[in-house]
Design an enzyme around this catalytic site. Structure first.
Site, PDB file in Angstrom:
ATOM      1  N   GLU A 158      11.798   1.942  14.675  1.00 52.76           N
ATOM      2  CA  GLU A 158      10.908   2.999  14.184  1.00 52.76           C
ATOM      3  C   GLU A 158       9.616   2.941  14.977  1.00 52.76           C
ATOM      4  OE1 GLU A 158       9.839   2.418  10.075  1.00 52.76           O
ATOM      5  OE2 GLU A 158       9.726   0.248  10.304  1.00 52.76           O
TER       6      GLU A 158
ATOM      7  N   LYS B  20       6.541  -1.968   1.956  1.00 53.33           N
ATOM      8  CA  LYS B  20       5.327  -1.383   2.551  1.00 53.33           C
ATOM      9  C   LYS B  20       4.171  -2.367   2.397  1.00 53.33           C
ATOM     10  CE  LYS B  20       3.117   3.138   3.121  1.00 53.33           C
ATOM     11  NZ  LYS B  20       3.542   3.310   4.526  1.00 53.33           N
TER      12      LYS B  20
ATOM     13  N   TYR C 267       0.833  -1.196   0.000  1.00 57.27           N
ATOM     14  CA  TYR C 267       0.000   0.000   0.000  1.00 57.27           C
ATOM     15  C   TYR C 267       0.867   1.245   0.000  1.00 57.27           C
ATOM     16  CZ  TYR C 267       0.909   0.835   5.008  1.00 57.27           C
ATOM     17  OH  TYR C 267       1.509   1.099   6.211  1.00 57.27           O
TER      18      TYR C 267
ATOM     19  N   LEU D 185      10.904   1.003   7.376  1.00 59.91           N
ATOM     20  CA  LEU D 185      10.360   1.504   6.127  1.00 59.91           C
ATOM     21  C   LEU D 185      11.004   2.853   5.851  1.00 59.91           C
ATOM     22  CD1 LEU D 185       8.198   1.061   3.876  1.00 59.91           C
ATOM     23  CD2 LEU D 185       6.722   2.564   5.237  1.00 59.91           C
TER      24      LEU D 185
END
Length: 284
Positions: free
Chosen positions: A182, A149, A33, A207
């Protein structure tokens, strides 16, 4: 106003049943996505999002379902039909529909494409940035290809829920070495006592956020000293400032971690300046 979604070539009311049961996105989370923040009808960092979409598709071997031009038309037409100028536009591409089997389907199947749009008013995000956010830490339980992703986000969902239940906005994920990788839906940053901007390098553990990339370009253009390296929770707690970045939050100051304040517990000047530069459209 009824929301409109793009589903495999059709523009439909969002509550219309449209995704088939044996779509591999539903069965296996076999897809990717992208999310765009739209301001005044402009898709921010559009080229970067398209490039990352292509990379993610390539990494899991899903063919791009349409040309760049056709996809751009679908994105913008879905936005137009929802009559919004400040919005989040969500694109999901899955491998498609086939009999349930873990291995890739034999032969060629058509990828499924869904685009949805929802309002993204500026005031709530700006107010949050002025106050700063709290984060908690959670064990990083995700798979080892976080650079893709993927729509497979269950560990992120659980971490975000833990944050909400703790009264925090975000969860920072921590690996076995005690390093922050993250956030559940953002990249993590600190500013050291010496004024160095630090964020983890873009490897397979995170990411590579499009907003992250732009912040680094802004920092370089402004002559700021930055390091792409791991940092620990203890280092973050001793930092001058901390913040998260994402398409939806842009630059969002962090004022506490696990209930402990960062510096004086207020948004820092450098994070606020970077946010202003980002909103002003500054670039390298």
């Amino acid at each position: 106003m009824a929301r409109i979604a793009y589903v495999n070539g059709q523009y439909l009311p969002i509550d219309t049943p449209a995704v088939q049961v044996e779509d591999r996105g539903y069965q296996f989370a076999d897809g990717i996505y992208e999310v765009w923040l739209v301001r005044d009808g402009v898709f921010l960092d559009h080229a970067g999002h398209l490039a990352r979409m292509k990379r993610s598709l390539g990494e899991i071997r899903i063919p791009q379902p349409m040309s760049d031009v056709a996809l751009d038309i679908a994105l913008r037409e879905t936005l137009r039909r929802n009559r919004l100028t400040d919005a989040l536009v969500y694109l999901q591409i899955t491998r498609g529909v086939s009999r349930r089997d873990h291995a890739f389907p034999a032969g060629t199947i058509r990828p499924s494409v869904v685009i949805t749009v929802r309002p993204a008013p500026r005031a709530p995000v700006s107010a949050r940035a002025e106050a700063g956010i709290a984060v908690i830490t959670q064990k990083d339980l995700r798979w080892k290809r976080c650079d893709i992703k993927s729509i497979s986000l269950l560990p992120n969902v659980l971490a975000k829920q833990a944050a909400r239940e703790a009264g925090a906005f975000e969860a920072w994920l921590v690996n076995e070495a005690g390093e922050v990788t993250e956030g559940s839906s953002s990249n993590a940053w600190i500013i050291t006592g010496e004024g160095r901007l630090v964020t983890r390098a873009a490897d397979e553990t995170i990411l590579n956020g499009i907003t992250r990339q732009r912040i680094l370009r802004i920092a370089k253009a402004q002559g700021l000293v930055f390091e792409e390296r791991p940092f620990t929770v203890d280092e973050a707690l001793g930092a001058r400032e901390a913040f998260v970045s994402s398409a939806t939050s842009m630059v969002m100051p962090v004022v506490s971690i696990d209930g402990r304040p960062i510096a004086n517990g207020a948004p820092g000047s450098l994070a606020s300046a970077l946010r202003a530069s980002y909103e002003a459209g500054e670039e390298s």
